[in-house]
Every structure is written in C-alpha cells, then in structure tokens.
Design a protein around this motif. Structure first.
Motif, mmCIF file in Angstrom:
data_model
loop_
_atom_site.group_PDB
_atom_site.id
_atom_site.type_symbol
_atom_site.label_atom_id
_atom_site.label_comp_id
_atom_site.label_asym_id
_atom_site.label_seq_id
_atom_site.Cartn_x
_atom_site.Cartn_y
_atom_site.Cartn_z
ATOM 1 N N GLY A 99 17.884 24.575 -50.080
ATOM 2 C CA GLY A 99 16.769 24.420 -49.159
ATOM 3 C C GLY A 99 15.446 24.896 -49.706
ATOM 4 O O GLY A 99 14.412 24.754 -49.045
ATOM 5 N N GLY A 100 15.465 25.469 -50.911
ATOM 6 C CA GLY A 100 14.220 25.886 -51.545
ATOM 7 C C GLY A 100 13.877 27.351 -51.381
ATOM 8 O O GLY A 100 12.800 27.786 -51.802
ATOM 9 N N THR A 101 14.770 28.145 -50.769
ATOM 10 C CA THR A 101 14.511 29.587 -50.672
ATOM 11 C C THR A 101 14.634 30.213 -52.052
ATOM 12 O O THR A 101 15.584 29.938 -52.782
ATOM 13 C CB THR A 101 15.493 30.245 -49.708
ATOM 14 N N ILE A 102 13.665 31.045 -52.382
ATOM 15 C CA ILE A 102 13.577 31.614 -53.733
ATOM 16 C C ILE A 102 13.548 33.139 -53.659
ATOM 17 O O ILE A 102 12.910 33.718 -52.767
ATOM 18 C CB ILE A 102 12.309 31.095 -54.441
ATOM 19 N N ASN A 103 14.222 33.756 -54.605
ATOM 20 C CA ASN A 103 14.149 35.201 -54.767
ATOM 21 C C ASN A 103 14.016 35.553 -56.241
ATOM 22 O O ASN A 103 14.572 34.855 -57.101
ATOM 23 C CB ASN A 103 15.391 35.883 -54.202
ATOM 24 N N TYR A 104 13.276 36.610 -56.503
ATOM 25 C CA TYR A 104 13.068 37.093 -57.870
ATOM 26 C C TYR A 104 13.438 38.562 -57.962
ATOM 27 O O TYR A 104 13.336 39.306 -56.986
ATOM 28 C CB TYR A 104 11.605 36.949 -58.276
ATOM 29 N N SER A 105 13.793 38.977 -59.152
ATOM 30 C CA SER A 105 13.917 40.403 -59.393
ATOM 31 C C SER A 105 12.514 40.998 -59.449
ATOM 32 O O SER A 105 11.541 40.309 -59.791
ATOM 33 C CB SER A 105 14.657 40.668 -60.691
ATOM 34 N N ASP A 106 12.413 42.257 -59.130
ATOM 35 C CA ASP A 106 11.102 42.909 -59.158
ATOM 36 C C ASP A 106 10.483 42.891 -60.553
ATOM 37 O O ASP A 106 9.255 42.858 -60.691
ATOM 38 C CB ASP A 106 11.230 44.353 -58.669
ATOM 39 N N SER A 107 11.313 42.890 -61.574
ATOM 40 C CA SER A 107 10.804 42.969 -62.940
ATOM 41 C C SER A 107 10.086 41.697 -63.392
ATOM 42 O O SER A 107 9.318 41.734 -64.355
ATOM 43 C CB SER A 107 11.938 43.300 -63.903
ATOM 44 N N VAL A 108 10.335 40.586 -62.713
ATOM 45 C CA VAL A 108 9.710 39.322 -63.134
ATOM 46 C C VAL A 108 8.787 38.734 -62.065
ATOM 47 O O VAL A 108 8.070 37.762 -62.342
ATOM 48 C CB VAL A 108 10.767 38.268 -63.528
ATOM 49 N N LYS A 109 8.792 39.321 -60.879
ATOM 50 C CA LYS A 109 7.992 38.784 -59.782
ATOM 51 C C LYS A 109 6.524 38.740 -60.177
ATOM 52 O O LYS A 109 5.979 39.696 -60.715
ATOM 53 C CB LYS A 109 8.189 39.661 -58.537
#
Length: 115
Positions: free
Chosen positions: A54-64
């Motif tokens: 559905g397009g929900t995205i999450n990143y690690s804090d180190s790359v955000k």
C-alpha cells in the motif's frame, strides 16, 4: 520459488550517492512488503527501510532523511536511493521479502563509501 536480485552497488566517496534496485516477480512485488537490510563485516544484519504494497514506508533512524525507498511498477523493482553517503554506510545491502511467514533474501550488493 521466490527470488529477489539486487543490483547497483559500488564504490563512492563520502557525500556521494548510489541507487540500488531489487528485482522480483510481479506477484511478489504487488502482494508483499519488501525491505532493504545491510550487513557490515563483523556486525549484525541491520534493517534499513521497508515499503508495503500500500506504500507505507519506514526507515531506520540511521538513514532517515538520506535514503529513499520506492517502487518502480513498470520494472517490478524496489529501489533504494542513497544520498549523502557516509563511511559507516559501507556494507552488503540485501533485499528481503516475507511471504507466508517465510523470509527470502537476495545475494546482496556491496556498497563501499571511502575516499
């Protein structure tokens, strides 16, 4: 059989950019969440980013703020645009997909950030 194949790694100077791609079948691409992980020598595998159907995205804090995950629907690829790369981003980057409780991994593509 589920297959994922990464491409796009290489050597880049600090502050530079690279774009990685993960290719899989059309069915897998549209039905399941796909993720990028990385593993540096002597370190544990680390989550980088994920994108759901559905397009929900999450990143690690180190790359955000530096990395962007996206889907190319024409090519069935999940891409990882990596900007402002740092030496600590050096690692093998692996694509992951979870299908019916099982995890599938690509062979990885090496990213080296060095001057």
């Amino acid at each position: 059989q589920v297959q994922v194949v990464e491409s796009g790694g290489g050597l880049v100077q600090p502050g530079g950019a690279l774009r990685l791609s993960c290719t899989t079948s059309r069915t897998i691409f549209i039905m399941y969440p796909m993720s990028w992980y990385r593993q540096a020598p002597g370190k544990q595998r680390e989550f980088v980013a994920t994108i759901t159907p559905g397009g929900t995205i999450n990143y690690s804090d180190s790359v955000k703020g530096r990395f962007t995950i996206s889907k190319d629907h024409a090519k069935n690829t999940v891409d990882l645009q990596m900007n402002n790369l740092r030496p600590e981003d050096t690692a093998a980057y692996l694509c992951n997909v979870r299908v019916a409780g099982a995890e599938y991994w690509g062979q990885g593509t090496q990213v080296t950030v060095s001057s």
